[in-house]
Design a protein around this motif. Sequence first.
Motif, PDB file in Angstrom:
ATOM      1  N   UNK A 188      56.325 -17.677 -45.515  1.00  0.00           N
ATOM      2  CA  UNK A 188      55.608 -18.482 -46.503  1.00  0.00           C
ATOM      3  C   UNK A 188      54.199 -18.837 -46.043  1.00  0.00           C
ATOM      4  N   UNK A 189      53.931 -18.767 -44.738  1.00  0.00           N
ATOM      5  CA  UNK A 189      52.589 -19.090 -44.247  1.00  0.00           C
ATOM      6  C   UNK A 189      51.591 -17.947 -44.484  1.00  0.00           C
ATOM      7  N   UNK A 190      52.085 -16.737 -44.617  1.00  0.00           N
ATOM      8  CA  UNK A 190      51.207 -15.567 -44.687  1.00  0.00           C
ATOM      9  C   UNK A 190      50.218 -15.609 -45.855  1.00  0.00           C
ATOM     10  N   UNK A 191      50.598 -16.053 -47.064  1.00  0.00           N
ATOM     11  CA  UNK A 191      49.615 -16.082 -48.152  1.00  0.00           C
ATOM     12  C   UNK A 191      48.405 -16.968 -47.868  1.00  0.00           C
ATOM     13  N   UNK A 192      48.602 -18.056 -47.139  1.00  0.00           N
ATOM     14  CA  UNK A 192      47.482 -18.929 -46.809  1.00  0.00           C
ATOM     15  C   UNK A 192      46.467 -18.210 -45.916  1.00  0.00           C
ATOM     16  N   UNK A 193      46.980 -17.506 -44.910  1.00  0.00           N
ATOM     17  CA  UNK A 193      46.087 -16.755 -44.021  1.00  0.00           C
ATOM     18  C   UNK A 193      45.449 -15.578 -44.758  1.00  0.00           C
ATOM     19  N   UNK A 194      46.204 -14.971 -45.668  1.00  0.00           N
ATOM     20  CA  UNK A 194      45.655 -13.851 -46.434  1.00  0.00           C
ATOM     21  C   UNK A 194      44.454 -14.252 -47.266  1.00  0.00           C
ATOM     22  N   UNK A 195      44.549 -15.403 -47.930  1.00  0.00           N
ATOM     23  CA  UNK A 195      43.419 -15.890 -48.722  1.00  0.00           C
ATOM     24  C   UNK A 195      42.224 -16.193 -47.832  1.00  0.00           C
ATOM     25  N   UNK A 196      42.473 -16.776 -46.668  1.00  0.00           N
ATOM     26  CA  UNK A 196      41.378 -17.102 -45.757  1.00  0.00           C
ATOM     27  C   UNK A 196      40.609 -15.847 -45.345  1.00  0.00           C
ATOM     28  N   UNK A 197      41.340 -14.771 -45.048  1.00  0.00           N
ATOM     29  CA  UNK A 197      40.691 -13.514 -44.650  1.00  0.00           C
ATOM     30  C   UNK A 197      39.870 -12.942 -45.801  1.00  0.00           C
ATOM     31  N   UNK A 198      40.453 -12.902 -46.997  1.00  0.00           N
ATOM     32  CA  UNK A 198      39.737 -12.363 -48.160  1.00  0.00           C
ATOM     33  C   UNK A 198      38.516 -13.216 -48.503  1.00  0.00           C
ATOM     34  N   UNK A 199      38.661 -14.518 -48.396  1.00  0.00           N
ATOM     35  CA  UNK A 199      37.529 -15.391 -48.692  1.00  0.00           C
ATOM     36  C   UNK A 199      36.422 -15.266 -47.648  1.00  0.00           C
ATOM     37  N   UNK A 200      36.795 -14.989 -46.414  1.00  0.00           N
ATOM     38  CA  UNK A 200      35.787 -14.758 -45.379  1.00  0.00           C
ATOM     39  C   UNK A 200      34.961 -13.528 -45.714  1.00  0.00           C
ATOM     40  N   UNK A 201      35.625 -12.474 -46.195  1.00  0.00           N
ATOM     41  CA  UNK A 201      34.897 -11.278 -46.632  1.00  0.00           C
ATOM     42  C   UNK A 201      33.968 -11.623 -47.786  1.00  0.00           C
ATOM     43  N   UNK A 202      34.474 -12.405 -48.748  1.00  0.00           N
ATOM     44  CA  UNK A 202      33.643 -12.830 -49.874  1.00  0.00           C
ATOM     45  C   UNK A 202      32.460 -13.664 -49.436  1.00  0.00           C
ATOM     46  N   UNK A 203      32.686 -14.559 -48.477  1.00  0.00           N
ATOM     47  CA  UNK A 203      31.606 -15.401 -47.953  1.00  0.00           C
ATOM     48  C   UNK A 203      30.497 -14.549 -47.336  1.00  0.00           C
ATOM     49  N   UNK A 204      30.882 -13.591 -46.492  1.00  0.00           N
ATOM     50  CA  UNK A 204      29.885 -12.737 -45.851  1.00  0.00           C
ATOM     51  C   UNK A 204      29.120 -11.909 -46.886  1.00  0.00           C
ATOM     52  N   UNK A 205      29.839 -11.426 -47.902  1.00  0.00           N
ATOM     53  CA  UNK A 205      29.189 -10.621 -48.938  1.00  0.00           C
ATOM     54  C   UNK A 205      28.176 -11.450 -49.723  1.00  0.00           C
ATOM     55  N   UNK A 206      28.562 -12.658 -50.105  1.00  0.00           N
ATOM     56  CA  UNK A 206      27.638 -13.527 -50.852  1.00  0.00           C
ATOM     57  C   UNK A 206      26.453 -13.916 -49.986  1.00  0.00           C
ATOM     58  N   UNK A 207      26.697 -14.248 -48.744  1.00  0.00           N
ATOM     59  CA  UNK A 207      25.632 -14.681 -47.840  1.00  0.00           C
ATOM     60  C   UNK A 207      24.608 -13.564 -47.620  1.00  0.00           C
ATOM     61  N   UNK A 208      25.093 -12.331 -47.434  1.00  0.00           N
ATOM     62  CA  UNK A 208      24.192 -11.220 -47.120  1.00  0.00           C
ATOM     63  C   UNK A 208      23.527 -10.649 -48.373  1.00  0.00           C
ATOM     64  N   UNK A 209      24.294 -10.477 -49.450  1.00  0.00           N
ATOM     65  CA  UNK A 209      23.811  -9.720 -50.602  1.00  0.00           C
ATOM     66  C   UNK A 209      23.144 -10.562 -51.678  1.00  0.00           C
ATOM     67  N   UNK A 210      23.450 -11.839 -51.732  1.00  0.00           N
ATOM     68  CA  UNK A 210      22.856 -12.695 -52.760  1.00  0.00           C
ATOM     69  C   UNK A 210      21.595 -13.345 -52.217  1.00  0.00           C
ATOM     70  N   UNK A 211      20.464 -13.068 -52.847  1.00  0.00           N
ATOM     71  CA  UNK A 211      19.209 -13.664 -52.401  1.00  0.00           C
ATOM     72  C   UNK A 211      19.194 -15.145 -52.712  1.00  0.00           C
TER      73      UNK A 211
END
Length: 412
Positions: A188-211
């Motif tokens: 049951x803990x795995x979905x929480x970590x899964x979202x964190x990993x996906x959101x980290x990818x989203x964070x890096x993408x927004x930070x780098x690609x969005x002016x």
Amino acid sequence: MSDIRNETIPDGHEIEQAENEIKEDAHSIKRIFQQPKAAWAVAFACVVAFMGIGLVDPILPSIAAQMDATPSQVELLFTSYLLVTGIMMLITGWLSSRIGPKMTLLIGLVIIILFSTLGGLAGSVDELVGLRAGWGLGNALFISTALAVIVSVASGGSAVAIMLYEAALGLGMSVGPLLGGLLGSIHWRAPFFGVAVLMLIGLLAVWILLTDMPKPAKKTPLSAPFQALRHPGLLTIGLTALFYNFGFFTLLTYSPFVLNLGEFGIGFVFFVWGVMLAIGSIFIAPSFETKLGTKKSLSLVMIGIIITLALMGIGADWPVFLIVMIALMGLLLGINNTVMTTAVMEVSPVERSTASAAYSFLRFTGGSISPWLAGKVSEHISIGAPYYVAAAAVLVGLLLFTARRGAMDRLS
């Protein structure tokens, strides 16, 4: 990054005009795939953010079993999440107009990553409830700003950008429960970590690609959403949404406890529900509004929701019947969500973002009560009783909407 446009955030009239253009542009679906990297970065983060709403759904019974908790206790994970999301909607416009949209997005993403990770490490239901509240804070900051940002950076016109956002919403709401079921079958803990990993990818993408984007010329006061609710039409739609969302989140959060399925089975059922939600929202709702108008569409679909919830109460002992009804409810809820959002935009002269914040405050706070109450009602009355209560709540919303039709003259 030369393909990224540095534009100002669109105002309410531009976004509303874009929604109308969608119905007239036959080529929008093709152009939705021709976007700059910045638009895809924000859209991906939107998918993950909306996944967070249903991600916990399939693992609620597992959390209850492993932490020796009652359904009402674990359903507080939704109550805290939705309550904080609703309350924070009141200040997101104020904050974004002062620190800028990109910074608001990044802060929201960081908060989601932090609290989803901590949720995976939680040792008790009480800890999980508190951490889901923090998750709701980050989600409010992100989703309240993402639409305007996508409209600003997308290519092909605002109409295409709106469709991209709606596609991200539908994908997130459908994939969230499926991913929660897949990861939840491991632990049951795995979905929480899964979202964190996906959101980290989203964070890096927004930070780098969005002016960096300029702050709005006009700062939004904290009082703006409350002032908006002084308009009788907007207040009526908001209160109707409060009772309607009571039914919406009863279905979403209570049903896993009566389906008698494992994590993946629950996840798949709500994946189908999410797909039906997207079909109703994107493809059927516009036809309803065109043929019947906003008022009649809302009334008829809410009647259908009331009847379906009542039938679910009658058939709560039959899992196969419930699965069919959940799929049907996805279609009805998708239609109602889109028509009700249209009503919010049409019913008053209030600027779109402010009207949306006021409306979201009421609908999320209304939805926050239902998960906990559904658990309590099932524990003390019967397994079908929560669906009857949900049907009654939607009926109250329909009666309120009908009684105050005169306050909504601007609606078709």
